[in-house]
Design a protein around this motif. Sequence first.
Motif, short mmCIF file in Angstrom:
data_model
loop_
_atom_site.label_atom_id
_atom_site.label_comp_id
_atom_site.label_asym_id
_atom_site.label_seq_id
_atom_site.Cartn_x
_atom_site.Cartn_y
_atom_site.Cartn_z
N ALA A 32 0.71 -1.10 0.06
CA ALA A 32 0.05 0.18 -0.09
C ALA A 32 1.02 1.33 0.07
CB ALA A 32 -1.08 0.04 1.41
N ARG A 33 1.81 1.20 0.81
CA ARG A 33 2.94 2.23 0.82
C ARG A 33 3.49 2.52 -0.79
NH1 ARG A 33 8.90 1.99 2.42
NH2 ARG A 33 8.52 0.87 0.38
N ASP A 34 3.96 1.50 -1.31
CA ASP A 34 4.54 1.47 -2.64
C ASP A 34 3.34 2.02 -3.58
OD1 ASP A 34 6.85 0.72 -1.80
OD2 ASP A 34 6.56 -1.41 -2.40
N VAL A 35 2.24 1.57 -3.61
CA VAL A 35 1.15 2.17 -4.48
C VAL A 35 0.86 3.77 -4.29
CG1 VAL A 35 -1.34 2.01 -4.76
CG2 VAL A 35 -0.03 -0.09 -4.36
N THR A 65 3.09 5.76 -3.26
CA THR A 65 4.50 6.69 -3.92
C THR A 65 4.29 6.46 -5.30
OG1 THR A 65 5.55 5.85 -2.02
CG2 THR A 65 6.85 6.34 -3.93
N LEU A 66 3.95 5.08 -5.89
CA LEU A 66 3.91 5.12 -7.55
C LEU A 66 2.70 6.25 -7.94
CD1 LEU A 66 4.23 1.51 -8.24
CD2 LEU A 66 5.84 3.12 -8.83
N ASP A 117 -6.15 9.30 3.43
CA ASP A 117 -5.48 10.14 4.52
C ASP A 117 -5.89 9.86 6.05
OD1 ASP A 117 -3.52 11.61 3.34
OD2 ASP A 117 -5.19 13.25 2.54
N GLN A 118 -6.83 8.83 6.18
CA GLN A 118 -7.64 8.55 7.22
C GLN A 118 -6.67 7.54 8.09
OE1 GLN A 118 -10.23 10.44 8.25
NE2 GLN A 118 -9.73 11.40 6.24
N ALA A 119 -6.67 7.44 9.36
CA ALA A 119 -6.22 6.71 10.38
C ALA A 119 -7.11 5.11 9.90
CB ALA A 119 -6.30 6.71 11.77
N ASN A 130 -1.19 6.37 5.79
CA ASN A 130 -0.36 6.17 4.72
C ASN A 130 -0.42 7.35 3.86
OD1 ASN A 130 1.10 5.21 2.83
ND2 ASN A 130 -0.28 3.90 1.80
N ARG A 131 0.32 8.44 4.42
CA ARG A 131 0.37 9.87 3.86
C ARG A 131 1.61 10.32 3.15
NH1 ARG A 131 -2.26 12.78 9.33
NH2 ARG A 131 -4.25 11.93 9.15
N PRO A 132 1.30 11.18 2.10
CA PRO A 132 0.04 11.71 1.56
C PRO A 132 -0.67 10.31 0.98
CG PRO A 132 1.75 12.25 0.12
CD PRO A 132 2.49 11.58 1.47
#
Length: 133
Positions: free
Chosen positions: A63-66, A68-69, A98-100, A115-117
Amino acid sequence: MAVVVRATRDGALAALSATNDLPVLDCLDGDPVVSLAGLRGRLPESVGVRLVVGPKYPAALAARDVATLAHLVGLTTVVVGGENPDDAADLIRRFLTDQAVTWTNSAGSLRDAYNRPAPPRDIVVHTDAQLAD
């Protein structure tokens, strides 16, 4: 410009690409995130990527990579394969805001995680099985 799309053995990604005119990168012999980021500036406005999740590449990291991409290229679609793809796809979907997020399933556990932004556009998350239907 031609974008090479490598389909899975069953052809599911090729069908997605042909139906939606959307190139989906399926990098079986390398890192799809690095490969897609490396094509920045040479891709169409919308592109997809297939990510294989599992113990060495958990859904939260995917999810972090998504996210960023999505800031680097016109990422609009993600196809999730690997272990527990339905649960991984669910976790990825929840983590693209942007939500917890507090969530637990077989793909992982998150507690008040961010997972911001968030990605600048909505991203559709499929699983290999959904494409095969």
